[in-house]
Structure formats: C-alpha cells, structure tokens
Enzyme design. Structure first.
Site, PDB file in Angstrom:
ATOM      1  CE1 TYR A 143      -4.536   0.435  -0.431  1.00 26.47           C
ATOM      2  CE2 TYR A 143      -4.212  -1.818   1.073  1.00 26.47           C
ATOM      3  CZ  TYR A 143      -4.843  -0.771   0.567  1.00 26.47           C
ATOM      4  OH  TYR A 143      -6.724  -0.890   0.495  1.00 26.47           O
ATOM      5  CD  GLU A 145      -4.581   4.274   0.609  1.00 20.59           C
ATOM      6  OE1 GLU A 145      -4.880   5.942   1.489  1.00 20.59           O
ATOM      7  OE2 GLU A 145      -5.635   3.826   0.433  1.00 20.59           O
ATOM      8  CG  ASP A 185      -7.936  10.126 -24.509  1.00 24.88           C
ATOM      9  OD1 ASP A 185      -7.181   9.202 -24.630  1.00 24.88           O
ATOM     10  OD2 ASP A 185      -8.109   9.827 -24.272  1.00 24.88           O
ATOM     11  CB  THR A 207      -4.167   3.329 -22.236  1.00 25.12           C
ATOM     12  OG1 THR A 207      -3.735   3.421 -23.899  1.00 25.12           O
ATOM     13  CG2 THR A 207      -5.578   3.601 -22.287  1.00 25.12           C
ATOM     14  CE  LYS A 260      -6.463   1.948 -25.944  1.00 29.52           C
ATOM     15  NZ  LYS A 260      -6.977   2.791 -24.871  1.00 29.52           N
ATOM     16  NE  ARG A 286      -5.782  -4.455 -20.571  1.00 32.61           N
ATOM     17  CZ  ARG A 286      -6.246  -4.234 -21.496  1.00 32.61           C
ATOM     18  NH1 ARG A 286      -7.374  -3.254 -21.624  1.00 32.61           N
ATOM     19  NH2 ARG A 286      -5.819  -4.308 -22.425  1.00 32.61           N
TER      20      ARG A 286
HETATM   21  N1  DSN Z   1     -11.728  -0.157 -25.481  1.00 32.29           N
HETATM   22  C1  DSN Z   1     -10.610   1.103 -26.774  1.00 32.29           C
HETATM   23  C2  DSN Z   1     -10.365   0.903 -27.840  1.00 32.29           C
HETATM   24  O1  DSN Z   1     -10.806  -0.451 -28.391  1.00 32.29           O
HETATM   25  O2  DSN Z   1     -10.374   1.875 -28.684  1.00 32.29           O
HETATM   26  C3  DSN Z   1     -10.591   2.507 -25.764  1.00 32.29           C
HETATM   27  O3  DSN Z   1     -10.739   2.435 -24.882  1.00 32.29           O
END
Ligand code: DSN
Length: 414
Positions: free
Chosen positions: A50, A52, A195, A221, A224, A230
């Site tokens: 933990y 925080e 984003d 994120t 990707k 993730r």
């Molecule tokens: N789920 C993602 C995508 O497929 O683009 C976006 O969060």
C-alpha cells in the site's frame, strides 16, 4: 504452490487464452502484446504494498523502495513526452480522464469532445459515461470524407463556449492537428485536453504530431501503441494543474496505487525511450499503410481514403453485408478485429457498416509489409465471399501457420 496445481480451472483458461493470442492474428487497433519483463514485474511482490499518496509523501510506512520505483516511472514518462509533470497512478485511461475533468472542471461545466459514433471515446462526454452525466457535453464529428473539419469545430465551439475541448479519438485514421485545436480553444477561452491513448506510441517516436506544447493536459493509456502494462497516465506543463490532477486522482477517485503496475509502466517507458522504439513505431505506420493500400486495390473503401497512423477504418456502406457480418467472418478466419460505426452510418452501433483494423500487435510480433500485404489479401478474399465457411476454415489454417513463424510468447513464460 503453482497456479496449475492450486487452481487448474483458471490455469487452463489462461493457457487457452495464450493459445488464442498466439494462433490468431490480433488486429484490434487498441490491443498489443506487452513485453515479458513488463509482465514479470506486474506479477511481482509489488502488488502487496500500500502506498497511498505520492513519492516522499505517503500515508503508509515502508514505502522507500516503491517511492524510488514511482519516481523513476514519473521521470521516464516526463522524458518520453517532453513535459514537466506526470502522474503515473491512474488505473486506466478512463480513470485518467475522470481525474483530468475532476481537476479542471466543476459538475455542470460544458465540455466539447468528439462524438463516439464518429470515432471519439465514451469518456469524451458520451451520455452513458460519467463524463456525459457530470458535465454538459457537446460534440463535433467528422465530415463524410472521414476527416475533422477544424472550421466546423470552431463554429460549434463558438456556439457552445465550452470550458474544455477534448481532442483525441479511438477510431480516426488521420493525424490530429493539436495546433489547430489550440487556436480554437484560445478563440473561445477553453482548456485544451488531449487523450492520446491510441496514438501515444507514435507520438513519443516522432511519428505523430506532438500534443505538447499545444495542450494544457494530455492523458493516455499505457497498453495500446505504447505496448506497456494496462493502465493510464496524465501529463502537463502547468504546475497548478499538476497539483490539482494529483489531488483529483488521489484521494479524489483512487486509493492505493497499483505499485506493481506502476513498476511495469516504468519498464514499458524504458522500451519507449530506446532507439528500437522508433523502428517499431515507424513499422506500425508502414504496416497500416500497406494494409490500407491493398484493401483499396481490392475495391474496399477506407474512411478518409487511407491512414496516417496505426489503423484503418473499412467502410462497408457500399457492400451487401455489415460490420458485424465482417467481424464474424474474419473471426472465423483467425483474424480478430472489431466492428465500428462509420460516417454516414445507416446501421445500429451493434451492427455497424465498418470494421476497425490495426497494425500494432502484429508489428510487435515482427510482421512487416510483406505479411500485411498477404493478410490484407486474405481479409479481402474472406469478405468477397462472406458466406463461404469452407474458405474461412482454410484461411484460418493458413494464418495459423503464418502466426507460428512469428512467436510472441511461449508456454514456458507462464
Ligand atoms: N477500448 C478502447 C478501444 O478499443 O479503442 C478504447 O478505450
């Protein structure tokens, strides 16, 4: 005790998923294969801690090592995006975005984002998301040519007068012009929030326009095109915003940060900072381009006529079958994609007239233009004869053979 001997049920399902990931061609534009060393630290004892708070200011003892880990992740993230402040604690892209809104907006404030059905994201103001429930959301979209018309965005912004403009997309095959968005935001006195979840891996390699210095805040994120674990991240150059973002994430919407994932983000960033990363990102784009060229030559329409990034959006409006039909036929052929709405859509979001196809995951397996040319032709063969299940089975076997030559993981890793 090993997972296999303690919980055979979950072990077997994980092995099935491993086999699926290895045998099929993964072409969902938002998915990727992360590195074994990223998974190693994600599965480590760091999950027990933990912590925080933030490095040097924790609410728990024993944080001396995780402090160092988080600071390394922050420093690498700042270097990667060329910015002054980074928060690496968001558990996901959606929570990163929720954190940004919480930092800079009050409930009821107006936001202007890209319409979900035009390629935007749920968290950019969709009414079913908290971003559309807590804030008054308005939308811009793409023209019938599949591109953002920046003059039109300005017109909408002048009417709406949003407190924040959100740019970034989940299904947009062209570069986003952050400088043009900045000019629009300045004209109406709005914050500009990007984003970049889908394109971050290209941005940090110099293969896509840079959101800095144009945007006030940038989120992403890490799993990707960045190919890490993730999770989510938030970056800014504004110290006051950085303080508000930190409070908005913790204690605003999250408690104890996932230290094993933060360590994995740091390892992913190390890859993103390497010279090899630029080679990967360039290849992601070259592969998507090849995919698009072959599909066009086989008589398939692409939304916006091509691609500048890691994905293509096939428009099936002129075909006698839907995105859902194509998704199923390609799935039966060992190719994983997702159905997607397209500009001028005539079908429901569950059926659609489009398919989104991405190159990041297969590029991570080492595939290049020659393989993408072959795969694109197989996609066209299957779609040209969409009810031919014997052909789908034949293509599946051929592509399994191709996949076996591009090993990404093996059983010994798990
Ligand atoms: N789920 C993602 C995508 O497929 O683009 C976006 O969060």
């Amino acid at each position: 005790m090993s997972l296999e001997s303690y919980d055979k049920e979950i072990f077997d399902l994980t092995q099935n998923e491993l086999k699926r990931q290895c045998d099929h061609l993964e072409m969902i534009a938002s998915e990727n294969f992360t590195y074994p060393e990223v998974m190693e630290v994600m599965g480590s004892i760091l999950t027990n801690k933990y912590a925080e708070g933030y490095p040097g200011k924790r609410y728990y003892g024993g944080c001396e090592f995780v402090d160092e880990i988080e600071q390394i992740a922050i420093d690498r993230c700042k270097k990667l995006f060329g910015c002054e402040f980074a928060n690496v604690q968001p558990n996901s892209g959606s929570q990163a975005n929720q954190g940004v809104y919480g930092a800079l907006l009050n409930p009821g404030d107006k936001i202007l984002g890209m319409d979900l059905s035009h390629g935007g994201h749920l968290t950019h103001g969709a009414k079913v998301s908290s971003s559309g429930k807590m804030y008054e959301s308005f939308f811009y979209g793409v023209e019938l040519d599949g591109r953002i018309n920046y003059d039109k965005v300005l017109e909408i912004a002048k009417v709406v007068r949003p407190k924040m403009i959100v740019c970034g997309a989940s299904a947009y095959a062209r570069q986003i012009d952050f400088a043009k968005f900045r000019a629009i935001a300045d004209e109406v006195g709005a914050y500009l929030f990007a984003d970049v979840a889908h394109i971050a891996g290209l941005v940090v390699a110099g293969e896509h326009n840079d959101p800095f210095p144009h945007c006030d805040v940038v989120s992403s994120t890490t799993h990707k095109t960045l190919r890490g674990p993730r999770g989510g991240i938030i970056m800014t150059n504004n110290e006051e915003f950085a303080k508000k973002i930190n409070s908005s994430i913790f204690p605003g919407i999250q408690g104890g940060p996932l230290m094993h994932v933060i360590a994995a983000k740091a390892v992913g960033f190390k890859h993103n900072l390497s010279d090899e990363w630029r080679v990967y990102a360039k290849q992601v784009k070259a592969n998507a381009k090849k995919l698009g060229e072959v599909m066009l030559s086989r008589g398939y329409d692409l939304v916006s006529g091509g691609t500048d990034n890691h994905l293509i959006l096939l428009s099936l409006l002129n075909k006698p079958f839907s995105g859902k039909d194509a998704d199923i036929a390609l799935g039966n052929s060992g190719i994983t994609v997702n159905k997607n709405t397209v500009p001028g859509e005539i079908r429901s979001p569950f059926v659609t007239s489009g398919v989104r196809i991405g190159s990041p995951a297969l590029t991570a397996r080492g595939m290049k233009e020659a393989e993408f040319e072959l795969i694109a032709n197989k996609i066209a063969d299957v779609l040209d004869d969409i009810n031919n299940t014997a052909l789908q089975a034949k293509v599946k076997a051929e592509l399994k053979e191709l996949a076996s030559k591009f090993i990404i993981y093996n059983k010994a890793m798990f």
